[in-house]
Write a protein that holds these residues in place. Structure first.
Motif, PDB file in Angstrom:
ATOM      1  N   ILE A  44       0.808  -1.228   0.000  1.00  0.00           N
ATOM      2  CA  ILE A  44       0.000   0.000   0.000  1.00  0.00           C
ATOM      3  C   ILE A  44       0.839   1.274   0.000  1.00  0.00           C
ATOM      4  N   ASN A  45       2.156   1.128   0.114  1.00  0.00           N
ATOM      5  CA  ASN A  45       3.027   2.304   0.032  1.00  0.00           C
ATOM      6  C   ASN A  45       2.943   2.966  -1.346  1.00  0.00           C
ATOM      7  N   GLN A  46       2.521   2.183  -2.347  1.00  0.00           N
ATOM      8  CA  GLN A  46       2.410   2.704  -3.708  1.00  0.00           C
ATOM      9  C   GLN A  46       1.030   3.310  -3.968  1.00  0.00           C
ATOM     10  N   LYS A  47       0.159   3.278  -2.946  1.00  0.00           N
ATOM     11  CA  LYS A  47      -1.216   3.759  -3.101  1.00  0.00           C
ATOM     12  C   LYS A  47      -1.416   5.085  -2.370  1.00  0.00           C
ATOM     13  N   LEU A  84      -9.018   1.377   1.885  1.00  0.00           N
ATOM     14  CA  LEU A  84      -7.896   0.531   2.314  1.00  0.00           C
ATOM     15  C   LEU A  84      -8.331  -0.925   2.507  1.00  0.00           C
ATOM     16  N   SER A  85      -9.389  -1.149   3.275  1.00  0.00           N
ATOM     17  CA  SER A  85      -9.875  -2.522   3.457  1.00  0.00           C
ATOM     18  C   SER A  85     -10.439  -3.072   2.148  1.00  0.00           C
ATOM     19  N   SER A  86     -11.042  -2.198   1.348  1.00  0.00           N
ATOM     20  CA  SER A  86     -11.571  -2.597   0.031  1.00  0.00           C
ATOM     21  C   SER A  86     -10.434  -3.116  -0.848  1.00  0.00           C
ATOM     22  N   PHE A  87      -9.332  -2.385  -0.859  1.00  0.00           N
ATOM     23  CA  PHE A  87      -8.164  -2.780  -1.644  1.00  0.00           C
ATOM     24  C   PHE A  87      -7.615  -4.122  -1.171  1.00  0.00           C
ATOM     25  N   LYS A 123     -12.206  10.502  -4.576  1.00  0.00           N
ATOM     26  CA  LYS A 123     -11.237  10.416  -5.671  1.00  0.00           C
ATOM     27  C   LYS A 123     -10.104   9.453  -5.324  1.00  0.00           C
ATOM     28  N   ALA A 124      -9.638   9.501  -4.077  1.00  0.00           N
ATOM     29  CA  ALA A 124      -8.592   8.579  -3.622  1.00  0.00           C
ATOM     30  C   ALA A 124      -9.095   7.137  -3.674  1.00  0.00           C
ATOM     31  N   PHE A 125     -10.354   6.927  -3.252  1.00  0.00           N
ATOM     32  CA  PHE A 125     -10.965   5.589  -3.323  1.00  0.00           C
ATOM     33  C   PHE A 125     -10.943   5.072  -4.757  1.00  0.00           C
ATOM     34  N   SER A 130      -8.573   1.397  -8.787  1.00  0.00           N
ATOM     35  CA  SER A 130      -8.546   1.375 -10.244  1.00  0.00           C
ATOM     36  C   SER A 130      -7.987   0.043 -10.755  1.00  0.00           C
ATOM     37  N   GLY A 131      -8.674  -0.543 -11.730  1.00  0.00           N
ATOM     38  CA  GLY A 131      -8.213  -1.808 -12.300  1.00  0.00           C
ATOM     39  C   GLY A 131      -8.911  -3.028 -11.746  1.00  0.00           C
ATOM     40  N   PHE A 132      -9.602  -2.874 -10.625  1.00  0.00           N
ATOM     41  CA  PHE A 132     -10.348  -3.986 -10.031  1.00  0.00           C
ATOM     42  C   PHE A 132     -11.808  -3.954 -10.484  1.00  0.00           C
TER      43      PHE A 132
END
Length: 231
Positions: A44-47, A84-87, A123-125, A130-132
């Motif tokens: 998640i450091n890349q998110k 975050l939990s969604s990801f 927007k962050a969400f 994105s991609g899922f």
């Protein structure tokens, strides 16, 4: 403050057996999922996550999710914030049928707001997920869950992490239970907490729910999180 401590003491005493068993589960989870948590934290450091509250629940949350990562199951999340939990769920379970529900707007007047810039949060969400493939629902939680019930959509796992106002938790819990499959789980976040600005506390809403549905559920975990299974 003393009154709060007394209230919490008697609440834990009332549910002592569940509380004690859950303490053992929590300790075991901290050990068993430590490596998996470290890997996820690196990912998640890349998110774009400004808040990482979900990491406090990571080990116990993972414990109650399916052990088979290729399993297809129906998942609903109420209160997503930046995702975050969604990801986590989407990145770990490639076959999950996921629904993410949030108002991404100012809450009801009696609910505490985490932010005023919900446009940036939404927007962050969107960027983080994105991609899922998933179903995003932007609306009031009760209205949305009643719509899902009408459409005969049911879930194996529901994560409730929206408003922590006792009234909102109670209404979310009732509607979620209606769309929960038999043997399905509801995971509640942060219910053993106190806020002077709330008329009805988180734990009061949860206690009312447990009382109303006592014949139809089983408590699986009782700490700062609560997990119940539908009979």
């Amino acid at each position: 403050f003393l009154n709060i401590l007394i209230i919490m003491f008697f609440l834990k005493l009332k549910y002592f057996l569940y509380y004690y068993k859950s303490k053992i589960i929590k300790k075991r989870c901290k050990k068993d999922y430590a490596d998996q948590k470290r890997i996820f934290e690196q990912k998640i450091n890349q998110k774009n996550f400004s808040q990482k509250w979900f990491l406090n629940n990571f080990e116990v949350f993972t414990f109650f999710l399916p052990k088979n990562k290729s399993l297809k199951f129906d998942y609903l999340e109420v209160g997503c914030y930046e995702g975050l939990s969604s990801f986590y769920v989407l990145s770990e379970y490639k076959s999950v049928n996921a629904f993410f529900l949030d108002i991404w707007d100012m809450p009801n007047p009696n609910s505490k707001s985490l932010s005023r810039n919900f446009g940036l949060i939404e927007k962050a969400f969107d960027q983080n997920l994105s991609g899922f493939h998933f179903k995003k629902m932007k609306d009031d939680s009760v209205i949305s869950m009643r719509r899902l019930l009408k459409e005969n959509v049911h879930f194996d796992f529901i994560y409730i992490d929206g408003s922590h106002n006792g009234e909102d938790i109670l209404s979310d819990a009732i509607e979620a239970f209606k769309i929960l499959k038999v043997n399905g789980l509801i995971f509640f976040d942060d219910f053993l907490q106190y806020d002077n600005n709330r008329i009805l506390q988180s734990y009061e809403g949860i206690e009312k729910f447990l009382s109303l549905y006592s014949d139809y559920l089983k408590i699986e975990y009782f700490q700062n999180n609560l997990v119940v299974r539908k009979k």
